[in-house]
Write an enzyme that holds these catalytic residues in place. Sequence first.
Site, PDB file in Angstrom:
ATOM      1  N   HIS A 105      36.181 -31.718 -23.525  1.00 37.38           N
ATOM      2  CA  HIS A 105      34.968 -32.528 -23.593  1.00 37.38           C
ATOM      3  C   HIS A 105      35.248 -34.028 -23.693  1.00 37.38           C
ATOM      4  CE1 HIS A 105      32.721 -28.946 -23.526  1.00 37.38           C
ATOM      5  NE2 HIS A 105      32.614 -28.698 -24.815  1.00 37.38           N
ATOM      6  N   HIS A 175      24.927 -30.394 -24.067  1.00 41.16           N
ATOM      7  CA  HIS A 175      25.522 -29.325 -24.869  1.00 41.16           C
ATOM      8  C   HIS A 175      24.591 -28.871 -26.008  1.00 41.16           C
ATOM      9  CE1 HIS A 175      28.629 -27.021 -26.935  1.00 41.16           C
ATOM     10  NE2 HIS A 175      29.542 -27.389 -26.045  1.00 41.16           N
ATOM     11  N   GLU A 313      25.542 -24.514 -20.320  1.00 42.19           N
ATOM     12  CA  GLU A 313      25.907 -25.876 -19.963  1.00 42.19           C
ATOM     13  C   GLU A 313      26.169 -25.969 -18.460  1.00 42.19           C
ATOM     14  OE1 GLU A 313      29.340 -26.840 -22.588  1.00 42.19           O
ATOM     15  OE2 GLU A 313      28.737 -24.935 -23.485  1.00 42.19           O
TER      16      GLU A 313
END
Length: 349
Positions: A105, A175, A313
């Site tokens: 991420h 998210h 996601e």
Amino acid sequence: MTNKKTVSCTATTADENIYTLRNARDMQLMISDRGASLVSWLAPDRYGRVGDVLLAYAEASSYVENPFYFGAIIGRWANRIAAGQFKLDGRSYAVECNDGGNNLHGGSTGFHTARWLATEEEGSLRMSLTSPDGEGGFPGNLKVQVTYRLDDEGRLTIDYEAQSDAPTPINLTSHPYFNLNAGTSDIKDHLLSIDASHYLKIDEASIPIELASVAGSAFDFRQPAPIGPRLNWPDQQILIAGGFNHCYCVQEGLNGQPGPLREVASVYDPGSGRKLSVATDQAGLQFYSGNFLNGVAGRDAHDYARHDGFCLEAQAYPNQINGPYAEAVILRPGQVYRQTTVYRISLQS
């Protein structure tokens, strides 16, 4: 129906500003400028009782580091980059390994920790961010805008745009963790449907290793099925991830290319009657079943447990920058990265 939605700044602290979008059907969506994070989505159930369908931290200060990425915009790279390395135009790059031996991420200083610039517009909220060249190890000065709109049909549209002055990999996502029963129990009774015939198998480090058919496996949600029983299937992929944490290939071609905006998944909670639908133009949809939530301090003095929330996601494939479809995730000068994802909360009898 006349659209009566509004947007306003409703709370301010040293750590964040909170903005609220409202529609004409008693929905309120609250967004923090810390990580451009979705922190609350108040929606009525079939009996008219309003509940929050998003998981959130107990304290606003937790969003400064946001270790579980609650509700945040993720960048520059959503999901994982194997060994924190990639090549671009013959040059090797190294980015932070913050998830074992991989980048996750965007690293510990990814977009989820940044203070975004918020601009209130008629019926929408625009969040802007500039990521300087070299931040997190990624090349190019990257300018990003994310616009949130909530309509009277319960659709939250998230439009992304980005431009860079040098070639750079890009893979953005939102998210949020959902629980459609508003936290009265876990997500195991939720009925999930994913319109995908293939998913990506992963290795022990959660890096994709194989394109696989969902047929005959725990991963086949082409017809609605409750999440809970699938968590106990004797499937090695379920054991590796401790549940689901896999990318579904939701566009035709299975080649990592974006496609038309279309509905790719839905989740229904029989107890509340709430239904979540997901539409996207992205190649992948990561389904995560909240496998590591145990003990996270949540809102209303509630400690979350494993499988108390789920994520869907929309994104490119994990580690796609190191695979055969890398060019699809490279943003070059003069190009504009665009993505649209729509989450809709409705009621089903």
